[in-house]
Scaffold this active site. Structure first.
Site, short mmCIF file in Angstrom:
data_model
loop_
_atom_site.label_atom_id
_atom_site.label_comp_id
_atom_site.label_asym_id
_atom_site.label_seq_id
_atom_site.Cartn_x
_atom_site.Cartn_y
_atom_site.Cartn_z
N SER A 144 0.83 -1.20 0.00
CA SER A 144 0.00 0.00 0.00
C SER A 144 0.87 1.26 0.00
O SER A 144 1.91 1.30 0.65
CB SER A 144 -0.88 0.00 1.25
N THR B 44 -5.20 2.64 -7.64
CA THR B 44 -6.52 2.40 -7.05
C THR B 44 -7.49 3.44 -7.57
O THR B 44 -7.24 4.65 -7.45
CB THR B 44 -6.42 2.43 -5.52
C1 LIG Z 1 -7.45 -2.72 6.38
C2 LIG Z 1 -7.45 -2.59 4.89
C3 LIG Z 1 -6.66 -1.62 4.29
C4 LIG Z 1 -6.64 -1.50 2.91
N1 LIG Z 1 -5.80 -0.59 2.35
C5 LIG Z 1 -5.77 -0.48 1.02
C6 LIG Z 1 -4.90 0.45 0.41
O1 LIG Z 1 -4.12 1.13 1.07
N2 LIG Z 1 -4.95 0.56 -0.94
C7 LIG Z 1 -5.80 -0.19 -1.70
O2 LIG Z 1 -5.84 -0.05 -2.92
N3 LIG Z 1 -6.62 -1.10 -1.15
C8 LIG Z 1 -6.62 -1.26 0.18
N4 LIG Z 1 -7.44 -2.19 0.73
C9 LIG Z 1 -8.25 -3.07 -0.14
C10 LIG Z 1 -7.50 -4.35 -0.51
O3 LIG Z 1 -6.42 -4.09 -1.37
C11 LIG Z 1 -8.40 -5.38 -1.18
O4 LIG Z 1 -9.04 -4.76 -2.27
C12 LIG Z 1 -9.44 -5.99 -0.25
O5 LIG Z 1 -8.95 -6.09 1.05
C13 LIG Z 1 -9.85 -7.36 -0.76
O6 LIG Z 1 -10.87 -7.88 0.00
P1 LIG Z 1 -10.67 -8.95 1.19
O7 LIG Z 1 -10.12 -8.18 2.34
O8 LIG Z 1 -12.07 -9.41 1.42
O9 LIG Z 1 -9.75 -10.03 0.70
C14 LIG Z 1 -7.47 -2.33 2.11
C15 LIG Z 1 -8.26 -3.30 2.72
C16 LIG Z 1 -8.26 -3.45 4.08
C17 LIG Z 1 -9.11 -4.51 4.70
#
Ligand SMILES: Cc1cc2nc3c(=O)[nH]c(=O)nc-3n(C[C@H](O)[C@H](O)[C@H](O)COP(=O)(O)O)c2cc1C
Ligand SMILES: CCCCC(=O)C(=O)O
Length: 410
Positions: free
Chosen positions: A114, A164
């Site tokens: 991230s 993103t």
């Molecule tokens: C705590 C947390 C932080 C996240 N931070 C980012 C991020 O900084 N950038 C991003 O593109 N997606 C972020 N995501 C989304 C994840 O990349 C991903 O799309 C998502 O977690 C997938 O779903 P799952 O948690 O059900 O596997 C984050 C998700 C979570 C749960």
């Protein structure tokens, strides 16, 4: 990661990992990691969508040699699975993203880092060695921050930038608001620590109370918030870089921004878009020359009420027609679900929260456990379904079961 690794008898499934993690995380972290936007229905449906499909196993096929590998960034990945970028992993464990990177390296699994990591991209590169890594990018209105980050990623050997695109505004996360979420000391949003040398910046980077975040949540005037046009010229957000202020960029658009990004990244790094949920946008992504797309709704953390990613996948796959790879994330909690996503046309899946649960359970070892569980389940599923190579996994291996129990071929 070897096949002979002994079982952790306390933790044989991702569901058990989630339970252990609940005990290991403080309330603020648990709520931040686990919640979805608004009522959380999209978060739930991301997982539930998988139970609408059942597998049609084929038998008597000599499955004694199973090859789970697939192409990725011009090389081969041992599994069609990577670790999705999730922010601020030091909340889960003090070793944070470095521990995740070491577990990924051990397993040969690609790591998504991230922009809002609590470890610098250089430290993650060092922990990764020759293992592939990609940088998730929030393209800021203030381009210089992003340009510097891209150059650093290139220098540190990142294979791709994943832009993103589902965060033009920040989704409404009520627990985060109620808890007045802030990054505790001593952690920092590491990649931008040097960009923020004003005294105001320092407080946020040092993890002290983030008034900026609180103001933003309470709707106090911000230069970056989109809204009714009042004739004033927009100015990009100023001051400390925090995810509430800088990650959401309401000005992002296909023509200007994707072309700019391709020029900045290529040829050293591929450019992907993460957060595609429709066939129309998938076509635009192809048109704008991106190298691949991730079907994602940000783990249900952005637009609640959006379609589960597995349900959005077929229209994206149809639109793209194999011109670029299509990846998916959201709700994957078992190896059979990796199989189902691939059968519906995904080339690869990314895992978000389960990795965070592993990290909070046992640091590097917990992430390794999470990856191992999913790998073993996926391999078992391939064999029991009668497949020995990833490209064989097709919709012939699935049926859909509707609410009344009616079964249909795809
Ligand atoms: C705590 C947390 C932080 C996240 N931070 C980012 C991020 O900084 N950038 C991003 O593109 N997606 C972020 N995501 C989304 C994840 O990349 C991903 O799309 C998502 O977690 C997938 O779903 P799952 O948690 O059900 O596997 C984050 C998700 C979570 C749960
Ligand atoms: C836009 C917020 C940055 C972290 C993130 O992506 C998330 O919490 O989902």
């Amino acid at each position: 990661m070897t096949a002979q690794q002994p079982h952790d008898l306390n933790c044989l499934t991702v569901a058990e990992l989630e339970k252990h993690a609940e005990q290991c995380m403080d309330k603020q972290t648990r709520d931040y990691y686990n919640e979805g936007a608004d009522s959380g229905s999209t978060l739930l449906e991301n997982s539930q969508a998988y139970s609408k499909y059942r597998i049609r196993p084929r038998v008597l096929r000599d499955i004694s040699l199973i090859d789970t590998s697939c192409p990725l960034f011009g090389a081969r990945s041992p599994l069609p699975m990577g670790v999705a970028p999730t922010a601020m992993q030091c909340l889960a464990h003090p070793d944070g993203e470095a521990a995740t990177a070491r577990a990924c390296r051990e397993a040969g699994v690609v790591i998504g880092l991230s922009s809002f990591a609590t470890t610098t991209l250089e430290d993650v590169a060092a922990a990764s060695g020759s293992n592939p890594r990609v940088l998730q990018l929030y393209l800021f209105e203030e381009r210089e921050h992003s340009r510097r980050l891209i150059q650093r990623a290139k220098a540190a050997g990142y294979k791709a930038v994943f832009l993103t695109v589902d965060t033009p505004m920040l989704g409404r996360r009520n627990l985060e608001i109620r808890n007045q979420f802030k990054l505790p000391k001593p952690y920092k949003i590491a990649n931008f620590a040097e960009d923020s040398d004003s005294p105001a910046s320092k407080t946020v980077m040092d993890g002290a109370a983030s008034d900026t975040d609180a103001d933003k949540r309470e709707g106090k005037k911000s230069t970056s918030a989109p809204g009714v046009h009042d004739g004033e010229k927009r100015t990009p957000p100023a001051g400390p870089i925090s995810f509430h202020t800088h990650a959401p960029n309401p000005t992002l658009c296909w023509d200007r921004d994707i072309d700019w990004l391709r020029k900045e990244c290529k040829p050293e790094m591929e450019v992907w878009v993460k957060g595609i949920a429709t066939g129309e946008d998938a076509l635009l992504a192809v048109y704008h020359g991106v190298d691949g797309i991730v079907v994602s709704n940000h783990g249900g953390r952005q637009l609640n009420g959006a379609l589960a990613t597995l349900d959005a996948l077929p229209e994206v796959v149809d639109a793209v027609q194999g011109k670029i790879p299509v990846h998916i994330d959201g709700g994957i909690r078992h190896g059979t679900e990796i199989f189902k996503a691939l059968a519906l046309g995904a080339d690869f899946v990314w895992i978000g929260r389960p990795v965070l649960w592993g990290l909070s359970y046992k640091g590097q070892e917990g992430v390794a456990l999470c990856l191992r569980l999913l790998r073993d389940e996926f391999t078992l599923c391939m064999g029991l379904a009668g497949t020995v190579k990833v490209p064989e996994i097709s919709k012939d291996y699935l049926v859909k079961v509707d609410k009344s129990g009616f079964v249909s071929r795809l």
